[in-house]
Design a protein around this motif. Structure first.
Motif, PDB file in Angstrom:
ATOM      1  N   THR A 101      -7.827  15.848 -24.228  1.00  0.00           N
ATOM      2  CA  THR A 101      -7.730  17.077 -23.439  1.00  0.00           C
ATOM      3  C   THR A 101      -6.858  18.082 -24.187  1.00  0.00           C
ATOM      4  O   THR A 101      -5.810  17.728 -24.725  1.00  0.00           O
ATOM      5  N   ILE A 102      -7.321  19.333 -24.231  1.00  0.00           N
ATOM      6  CA  ILE A 102      -6.586  20.428 -24.882  1.00  0.00           C
ATOM      7  C   ILE A 102      -6.270  21.461 -23.805  1.00  0.00           C
ATOM      8  O   ILE A 102      -7.174  21.891 -23.075  1.00  0.00           O
ATOM      9  N   VAL A 103      -5.006  21.847 -23.696  1.00  0.00           N
ATOM     10  CA  VAL A 103      -4.597  22.768 -22.632  1.00  0.00           C
ATOM     11  C   VAL A 103      -4.333  24.153 -23.208  1.00  0.00           C
ATOM     12  O   VAL A 103      -3.559  24.300 -24.157  1.00  0.00           O
ATOM     13  N   GLY A 104      -4.961  25.180 -22.627  1.00  0.00           N
ATOM     14  CA  GLY A 104      -4.784  26.549 -23.089  1.00  0.00           C
ATOM     15  C   GLY A 104      -3.615  27.280 -22.454  1.00  0.00           C
ATOM     16  O   GLY A 104      -2.688  27.698 -23.145  1.00  0.00           O
ATOM     17  N   PRO A 105      -3.611  27.466 -21.119  1.00  0.00           N
ATOM     18  CA  PRO A 105      -2.621  28.356 -20.490  1.00  0.00           C
ATOM     19  C   PRO A 105      -1.256  27.712 -20.246  1.00  0.00           C
ATOM     20  O   PRO A 105      -1.113  26.492 -20.220  1.00  0.00           O
ATOM     21  N   GLU A 106      -0.263  28.592 -20.040  1.00  0.00           N
ATOM     22  CA  GLU A 106       1.117  28.140 -19.910  1.00  0.00           C
ATOM     23  C   GLU A 106       1.451  27.528 -18.552  1.00  0.00           C
ATOM     24  O   GLU A 106       2.301  26.638 -18.464  1.00  0.00           O
ATOM     25  N   ASN A 107       0.799  27.992 -17.474  1.00  0.00           N
ATOM     26  CA  ASN A 107       1.212  27.532 -16.145  1.00  0.00           C
ATOM     27  C   ASN A 107       1.038  26.026 -15.938  1.00  0.00           C
ATOM     28  O   ASN A 107       1.959  25.362 -15.460  1.00  0.00           O
ATOM     29  N   PRO A 108      -0.116  25.433 -16.282  1.00  0.00           N
ATOM     30  CA  PRO A 108      -0.214  23.974 -16.130  1.00  0.00           C
ATOM     31  C   PRO A 108       0.741  23.213 -17.044  1.00  0.00           C
ATOM     32  O   PRO A 108       1.210  22.129 -16.684  1.00  0.00           O
ATOM     33  N   LEU A 109       1.059  23.778 -18.210  1.00  0.00           N
ATOM     34  CA  LEU A 109       2.021  23.119 -19.096  1.00  0.00           C
ATOM     35  C   LEU A 109       3.380  23.020 -18.418  1.00  0.00           C
ATOM     36  O   LEU A 109       4.038  21.979 -18.448  1.00  0.00           O
ATOM     37  N   ASN A 110       3.800  24.136 -17.810  1.00  0.00           N
ATOM     38  CA  ASN A 110       5.102  24.153 -17.136  1.00  0.00           C
ATOM     39  C   ASN A 110       5.087  23.389 -15.819  1.00  0.00           C
ATOM     40  O   ASN A 110       6.151  23.070 -15.284  1.00  0.00           O
ATOM     41  N   ALA A 111       3.885  23.089 -15.322  1.00  0.00           N
ATOM     42  CA  ALA A 111       3.776  22.262 -14.118  1.00  0.00           C
ATOM     43  C   ALA A 111       3.706  20.774 -14.468  1.00  0.00           C
ATOM     44  O   ALA A 111       3.632  19.931 -13.573  1.00  0.00           O
ATOM     45  N   GLY A 112       3.711  20.456 -15.773  1.00  0.00           N
ATOM     46  CA  GLY A 112       3.780  19.054 -16.185  1.00  0.00           C
ATOM     47  C   GLY A 112       2.451  18.352 -16.367  1.00  0.00           C
ATOM     48  O   GLY A 112       2.365  17.129 -16.222  1.00  0.00           O
ATOM     49  N   GLU A 137      -1.136   8.299 -17.097  1.00  0.00           N
ATOM     50  CA  GLU A 137      -2.426   7.610 -16.919  1.00  0.00           C
ATOM     51  C   GLU A 137      -3.023   7.166 -18.261  1.00  0.00           C
ATOM     52  O   GLU A 137      -4.207   6.815 -18.339  1.00  0.00           O
ATOM     53  N   ASN A 138      -2.187   7.192 -19.307  1.00  0.00           N
ATOM     54  CA  ASN A 138      -2.634   6.800 -20.653  1.00  0.00           C
ATOM     55  C   ASN A 138      -3.846   7.593 -21.133  1.00  0.00           C
ATOM     56  O   ASN A 138      -4.753   7.047 -21.772  1.00  0.00           O
ATOM     57  N   LEU A 139      -3.854   8.877 -20.814  1.00  0.00           N
ATOM     58  CA  LEU A 139      -4.929   9.773 -21.253  1.00  0.00           C
ATOM     59  C   LEU A 139      -4.409  10.633 -22.398  1.00  0.00           C
ATOM     60  O   LEU A 139      -3.319  11.195 -22.321  1.00  0.00           O
ATOM     61  N   ALA A 140      -5.202  10.739 -23.468  1.00  0.00           N
ATOM     62  CA  ALA A 140      -4.778  11.525 -24.633  1.00  0.00           C
ATOM     63  C   ALA A 140      -4.844  13.012 -24.311  1.00  0.00           C
ATOM     64  O   ALA A 140      -5.840  13.505 -23.773  1.00  0.00           O
ATOM     65  N   ILE A 141      -3.759  13.720 -24.640  1.00  0.00           N
ATOM     66  CA  ILE A 141      -3.697  15.159 -24.375  1.00  0.00           C
ATOM     67  C   ILE A 141      -2.902  15.821 -25.498  1.00  0.00           C
ATOM     68  O   ILE A 141      -1.894  15.277 -25.962  1.00  0.00           O
ATOM     69  N   VAL A 168      -7.959  17.740 -36.794  1.00  0.00           N
ATOM     70  CA  VAL A 168      -6.589  18.234 -36.990  1.00  0.00           C
ATOM     71  C   VAL A 168      -5.671  17.669 -35.913  1.00  0.00           C
ATOM     72  O   VAL A 168      -4.596  17.126 -36.201  1.00  0.00           O
ATOM     73  N   MET A 169      -6.097  17.786 -34.662  1.00  0.00           N
ATOM     74  CA  MET A 169      -5.244  17.334 -33.558  1.00  0.00           C
ATOM     75  C   MET A 169      -5.036  15.822 -33.587  1.00  0.00           C
ATOM     76  O   MET A 169      -3.928  15.329 -33.331  1.00  0.00           O
ATOM     77  N   GLN A 170      -6.090  15.086 -33.922  1.00  0.00           N
ATOM     78  CA  GLN A 170      -5.941  13.626 -34.020  1.00  0.00           C
ATOM     79  C   GLN A 170      -4.979  13.258 -35.146  1.00  0.00           C
ATOM     80  O   GLN A 170      -4.111  12.392 -34.969  1.00  0.00           O
ATOM     81  N   ASP A 171      -5.113  13.915 -36.293  1.00  0.00           N
ATOM     82  CA  ASP A 171      -4.210  13.657 -37.415  1.00  0.00           C
ATOM     83  C   ASP A 171      -2.762  13.940 -37.021  1.00  0.00           C
ATOM     84  O   ASP A 171      -1.861  13.140 -37.308  1.00  0.00           O
ATOM     85  N   VAL A 172      -2.541  15.085 -36.369  1.00  0.00           N
ATOM     86  CA  VAL A 172      -1.179  15.478 -35.983  1.00  0.00           C
ATOM     87  C   VAL A 172      -0.579  14.450 -35.023  1.00  0.00           C
ATOM     88  O   VAL A 172       0.575  14.034 -35.173  1.00  0.00           O
ATOM     89  N   LEU A 173      -1.382  14.009 -34.046  1.00  0.00           N
ATOM     90  CA  LEU A 173      -0.896  13.015 -33.084  1.00  0.00           C
ATOM     91  C   LEU A 173      -0.564  11.685 -33.761  1.00  0.00           C
ATOM     92  O   LEU A 173       0.301  10.937 -33.303  1.00  0.00           O
ATOM     93  N   GLU A 174      -1.252  11.404 -34.875  1.00  0.00           N
ATOM     94  CA  GLU A 174      -1.011  10.155 -35.616  1.00  0.00           C
ATOM     95  C   GLU A 174      -0.002  10.349 -36.755  1.00  0.00           C
ATOM     96  O   GLU A 174       0.177   9.478 -37.601  1.00  0.00           O
ATOM     97  N   LYS A 175       0.641  11.523 -36.767  1.00  0.00           N
ATOM     98  CA  LYS A 175       1.641  11.870 -37.787  1.00  0.00           C
ATOM     99  C   LYS A 175       1.063  11.864 -39.197  1.00  0.00           C
ATOM    100  O   LYS A 175       1.746  11.543 -40.168  1.00  0.00           O
ATOM    101  N   LYS A 176      -0.216  12.220 -39.299  1.00  0.00           N
ATOM    102  CA  LYS A 176      -0.849  12.388 -40.612  1.00  0.00           C
ATOM    103  C   LYS A 176      -0.917  13.875 -40.912  1.00  0.00           C
ATOM    104  O   LYS A 176      -1.151  14.680 -39.992  1.00  0.00           O
TER     105      LYS A 176
END
Length: 414
Positions: free
Chosen positions: A66-77, A85-89, A307-315
């Motif tokens: 899941t990729i999140v665009g806007p700021e409001n859901p980010l600040n809502a956690g 729930e062990n979901l990749a985001i 790109v996002m998968q690499d970053v999450l895996e510290k590659k």
């Protein structure tokens, strides 16, 4: 692989378009999405703030990322809930998103970690704020502390304007709780630019810098908006200033967030100013900038999911960029950022092989695309040079019939 993009604006449409380049993706969902995204993704009618439903959908649909665009859901956690729930985001936690959620926190953070920014004061009392303004003088910058959809910043050229901004925020509560605390900053001079990076903990992978135009009208006049257009790359940004911004701002911020035990994952956005003393931070965002994303992602050669998968895996994702330029001009509803009407049929664009269209505030009514926001869409172009990209965009816009319902700036990137 299935991807969910959370949001409904131009930034999210741009992310979806970039994802669409990957032919191997099984499915792209957008929640709630917009009318323009329907060509590239399946729009799911779940509001971006309905986090429980988004979690349930991601589980039921077996979403891989899941990729999140806007700021409001980010600040809502939203990231915290997905992690539980062990979901990749790919998004910062609520704690890390506070870097955007509170301007006073961000300023205190920068002071603590010696990150260059304007001097400032934090106020909740109107009289104390006005006293500070009288002592400091104008021009001066007044900011609502919380999230105000890009409109909570007043660059006051006179003390009268500054005092009016204080009354609007602290007395009349123009921005509700977002303005119950204000940050008053010294006025900085210089050219602005935006620098975004893919970040995971202490690993920082910077993108190409971009510049957006915040004022509503030509020659940078009129009220501040969420952005009237953008371009990349920036001809007047030296390699030295770019590297300083990466090392002394982005990397220091990521390391500072680790020290604060608010490790950052996602997109770190620094709004910067090229002052005579070097780059300084105007603000941080904790997500892709809008409209900058709409001119930066088209220049990225890499596959965004990889790109996002690499970053999450510290590659190291080894970011590569097209040696071209990109320009995007926002088409806004007449009256924006003040009051404006919705439901106006969108204009017709015929040169789509030379330009691309990103939808922001649009929806479908009886199979007709109509406006549904202040910033309606963006007309963009990628070309070998900046001047060619500018020409392509304005050739398209200048022959488009707007019927008095829309307007755009005629000087983006010029």
């Amino acid at each position: 692989m299935k991807i969910l993009v959370v949001g409904r604006g131009g930034r999210e449409h741009s992310i979806v378009k970039k994802l669409k380049e990957n032919q191997q993706l099984e499915k792209i969902y957008a929640a709630p999405g917009n009318a323009g995204m329907e060509e590239d993704a399946e729009c799911i009618p779940i509001d971006e703030m309905n986090i429980e439903e988004l979690v349930s959908f991601a589980k039921e649909a077996a979403v891989d990322l899941t990729i999140v665009g806007p700021e409001n859901p980010l600040n809502a956690g939203i990231a915290n809930h997905f992690h539980q729930e062990n979901l990749a985001i790919f998004a910062p936690s609520k704690e890390a998103a506070w870097l955007e959620g509170s301007k006073s926190y961000a300023k205190d953070f920068m002071k603590k970690y010696d990150i260059p920014t304007a001097s400032y004061g934090v106020f909740q009392d109107a009289e104390a704020a006005k006293k500070h303004i009288a002592e400091t003088g104008a021009p001066i910058v007044i900011k609502a502390d919380g999230l105000a959809a890009g409109k909570g910043v007043i660059v006051a050229m006179t003390e009268e304007e500054a005092n009016q901004a204080i009354d609007d925020m602290l007395v009349d509560k123009a921005f509700n709780q977002a303005g119950s605390t204000v940050v008053i900053e010294e006025y900085m001079e210089g050219a602005e630019f935006s620098l975004m990076a893919f970040v995971h903990e202490d690993k920082v992978y910077p993108m190409m810098a971009a510049r957006d135009h915040k004022r509503a009208f030509d020659n940078d006049e009129g009220p501040n908006t969420g952005g009237m257009g953008a371009f990349a790359p920036i001809p007047d940004l030296t390699e030295e200033a770019y590297q300083f911004s990466v090392e002394q701002i982005l990397k220091k911020t990521a390391e500072g967030m680790m020290t604060e035990e608010r490790p950052f994952t996602g997109i770190l956005y620094a709004g910067l100013m090229l002052t005579k003393n070097g780059p300084k931070v105007i603000e941080f965002n904790t997500r892709f900038g809008d409209p900058e994303t709409q001119v930066v992602l088209p220049l990225l050669k890499n596959d965004l999911v990889q790109v996002m998968q690499d970053v999450l895996e510290k590659k190291n994702p080894n970011l590569e960029w097209h040696a071209e330029a990109c320009v995007g001009v926002v088409l806004a509803s007449e009256g924006y950022p003040g009051s404006y009407s919705k439901g106006n049929p969108l204009p017709y664009f015929d040169d789509k092989e030379y330009t691309y269209i990103i939808h922001a505030g649009t929806k479908k009514v009886d199979e007709t695309l109509v406006s549904d926001g202040g910033r309606v869409l963006l007309v963009g172009s990628r070309a070998e040079t900046l001047s060619q990209a500018i020409d392509k965009v304005y050739q398209q816009l200048d022959k488009t019939e707007l019927n008095g319902n829309f307007f755009y700036r005629s000087d983006i990137a010029k």
